[in-house]
Design a protein around this motif. Sequence first.
Motif, PDB file in Angstrom:
ATOM      1  N   LYS A  24      31.343  32.970  49.277  1.00 34.46           N
ATOM      2  CA  LYS A  24      30.994  32.860  50.604  1.00 34.46           C
ATOM      3  C   LYS A  24      32.154  31.186  50.018  1.00 34.46           C
ATOM      4  N   MET A  25      32.065  30.711  48.918  1.00 33.92           N
ATOM      5  CA  MET A  25      33.562  29.559  48.648  1.00 33.92           C
ATOM      6  C   MET A  25      34.616  29.383  49.373  1.00 33.92           C
ATOM      7  N   LEU A  26      34.927  31.290  48.239  1.00 34.81           N
ATOM      8  CA  LEU A  26      36.351  31.906  47.850  1.00 34.81           C
ATOM      9  C   LEU A  26      36.751  32.727  49.116  1.00 34.81           C
ATOM     10  N   ASN A  27      36.007  32.582  50.901  1.00 35.61           N
ATOM     11  CA  ASN A  27      36.393  33.895  51.787  1.00 35.61           C
ATOM     12  C   ASN A  27      35.486  34.860  51.538  1.00 35.61           C
ATOM     13  N   HIS A  28      34.684  34.890  51.336  1.00 40.49           N
ATOM     14  CA  HIS A  28      34.026  36.276  50.261  1.00 40.49           C
ATOM     15  C   HIS A  28      35.128  37.291  49.264  1.00 40.49           C
ATOM     16  N   ALA A  29      34.799  36.894  48.301  1.00 42.86           N
ATOM     17  CA  ALA A  29      35.827  37.928  47.221  1.00 42.86           C
ATOM     18  C   ALA A  29      35.097  38.302  46.802  1.00 42.86           C
ATOM     19  N   GLU A  30      36.253  39.321  46.799  1.00 47.08           N
ATOM     20  CA  GLU A  30      35.610  40.508  45.497  1.00 47.08           C
ATOM     21  C   GLU A  30      34.788  39.774  44.395  1.00 47.08           C
ATOM     22  N   VAL A  31      33.522  40.195  44.183  1.00 51.06           N
ATOM     23  CA  VAL A  31      33.207  39.802  43.120  1.00 51.06           C
ATOM     24  C   VAL A  31      32.769  40.786  41.422  1.00 51.06           C
ATOM     25  N   MET A  32      33.488  40.634  40.473  1.00 53.84           N
ATOM     26  CA  MET A  32      33.395  41.300  39.626  1.00 53.84           C
ATOM     27  C   MET A  32      31.781  40.419  38.812  1.00 53.84           C
ATOM     28  N   LYS A  33      30.819  40.739  38.157  1.00 62.32           N
ATOM     29  CA  LYS A  33      29.812  40.484  36.848  1.00 62.32           C
ATOM     30  C   LYS A  33      30.929  40.813  35.746  1.00 62.32           C
ATOM     31  N   VAL A  34      30.331  39.833  35.030  1.00 67.41           N
ATOM     32  CA  VAL A  34      30.942  39.820  33.058  1.00 67.41           C
ATOM     33  C   VAL A  34      29.614  39.750  31.867  1.00 67.41           C
ATOM     34  N   SER A  35      29.320  39.948  31.312  1.00 68.83           N
ATOM     35  CA  SER A  35      29.639  39.323  29.408  1.00 68.83           C
ATOM     36  C   SER A  35      30.379  40.063  29.188  1.00 68.83           C
ATOM     37  N   ALA A  36      30.538  38.615  28.800  1.00 74.85           N
ATOM     38  CA  ALA A  36      31.983  38.934  27.222  1.00 74.85           C
ATOM     39  C   ALA A  36      31.238  38.713  26.208  1.00 74.85           C
ATOM     40  N   THR A  37      30.334  38.015  25.869  1.00 76.57           N
ATOM     41  CA  THR A  37      30.143  38.256  24.652  1.00 76.57           C
ATOM     42  C   THR A  37      29.190  39.962  24.112  1.00 76.57           C
ATOM     43  N   LYS A  38      28.641  40.038  25.688  1.00 74.49           N
ATOM     44  CA  LYS A  38      27.768  41.535  25.294  1.00 74.49           C
ATOM     45  C   LYS A  38      28.695  42.334  25.693  1.00 74.49           C
ATOM     46  N   ARG A  39      29.368  42.432  26.434  1.00 76.91           N
ATOM     47  CA  ARG A  39      31.071  43.260  26.692  1.00 76.91           C
ATOM     48  C   ARG A  39      30.640  44.167  27.683  1.00 76.91           C
ATOM     49  N   LEU A  40      29.266  43.579  28.277  1.00 77.04           N
ATOM     50  CA  LEU A  40      29.055  43.820  29.876  1.00 77.04           C
ATOM     51  C   LEU A  40      30.394  43.826  31.242  1.00 77.04           C
ATOM     52  N   GLY A  41      30.856  45.059  31.234  1.00 73.62           N
ATOM     53  CA  GLY A  41      31.370  44.778  32.912  1.00 73.62           C
ATOM     54  C   GLY A  41      33.176  44.904  32.397  1.00 73.62           C
ATOM     55  N   LEU A  42      32.997  44.276  31.403  1.00 72.53           N
ATOM     56  CA  LEU A  42      34.424  44.446  31.426  1.00 72.53           C
ATOM     57  C   LEU A  42      35.635  45.522  31.078  1.00 72.53           C
ATOM     58  N   ASP A  43      35.177  46.771  30.907  1.00 75.99           N
ATOM     59  CA  ASP A  43      35.791  47.889  31.086  1.00 75.99           C
ATOM     60  C   ASP A  43      36.209  48.031  32.937  1.00 75.99           C
ATOM     61  N   GLU A  44      35.165  47.534  33.701  1.00 76.78           N
ATOM     62  CA  GLU A  44      35.653  48.100  35.362  1.00 76.78           C
ATOM     63  C   GLU A  44      36.786  46.936  35.654  1.00 76.78           C
ATOM     64  N   LEU A  45      36.524  45.594  34.975  1.00 74.75           N
ATOM     65  CA  LEU A  45      37.215  44.547  34.982  1.00 74.75           C
ATOM     66  C   LEU A  45      38.883  44.242  34.841  1.00 74.75           C
ATOM     67  N   ARG A  46      38.809  45.220  33.579  1.00 69.49           N
ATOM     68  CA  ARG A  46      40.514  45.897  33.634  1.00 69.49           C
ATOM     69  C   ARG A  46      40.518  46.811  34.575  1.00 69.49           C
ATOM     70  N   GLU A  47      39.947  48.070  34.243  1.00 69.48           N
ATOM     71  CA  GLU A  47      40.960  48.831  35.249  1.00 69.48           C
ATOM     72  C   GLU A  47      40.654  48.047  37.259  1.00 69.48           C
ATOM     73  N   LYS A  48      39.854  47.059  37.234  1.00 64.52           N
ATOM     74  CA  LYS A  48      40.371  46.510  38.752  1.00 64.52           C
ATOM     75  C   LYS A  48      41.937  45.794  38.618  1.00 64.52           C
ATOM     76  N   LEU A  49      42.004  44.854  37.615  1.00 64.65           N
ATOM     77  CA  LEU A  49      42.730  44.230  37.463  1.00 64.65           C
ATOM     78  C   LEU A  49      44.065  45.004  37.665  1.00 64.65           C
ATOM     79  N   ILE A  50      43.808  46.121  36.460  1.00 65.07           N
ATOM     80  CA  ILE A  50      45.155  47.671  36.257  1.00 65.07           C
ATOM     81  C   ILE A  50      45.650  47.194  37.288  1.00 65.07           C
ATOM     82  N   SER A  51      44.566  48.405  38.630  1.00 69.05           N
ATOM     83  CA  SER A  51      44.676  48.567  39.821  1.00 69.05           C
ATOM     84  C   SER A  51      45.552  47.619  41.002  1.00 69.05           C
TER      85      SER A  51
END
Length: 181
Positions: A24-51
């Motif tokens: 809400k603070m960022l005008n309903h920006a798309e939210v990506m949830k990750v855990s860098a230490t547990k390597r969760l969501g990083l592949d999805e984040l990378r794919e989204k950024l590349i796209s």
Amino acid sequence: MLVLNKIDTLSADEESARAETFSKMLNHAEVMKVSATKRLGLDELREKLISMLPQRPPDYPEEQVTDSYERDIAADLIRESCLKILRDEVPHSLAVRIDEFKERENGMAYIAATIFVERESQKGIVIGEGGKMLKSIGSAARKEIEEMGGRKVFLEVRVKVSKDWRDNQNMLNQFGYIKRK
């Protein structure tokens, strides 16, 4: 896009509440949830950024690996070794200048480099007791430079104090932080 890290430390309810609040603070920006230490969501984040990256023609031919000079890359690799080995001691207060870069007849490269720090106390940290820290930095950097260049390297590294070099426009130019006109 909003990237929330450390999701592994939150309950599902806390995670959802924080995602909604920040979105809400960022005008309903798309939210990506990750855990860098547990390597969760990083592949999805990378794919989204590349796209999201814009399409454009290449800056240089496909067979050209980089547009940087080998001596510039060597300076970066020496600084990287400093950052890894020194960790939080003085990393942001140091710069590397390649003083000499020569090809020898035997195919080996000779590199002389100077690591600049801002204070005498930082010089002592970089050199370490009996020169051990500087030797570790030099060895690690030499291995990286050899891998990059595919040949043996003789690396000579010294440390010099240049008081407040980060505030000196000429020094910044010399280290390549400011583009020459």
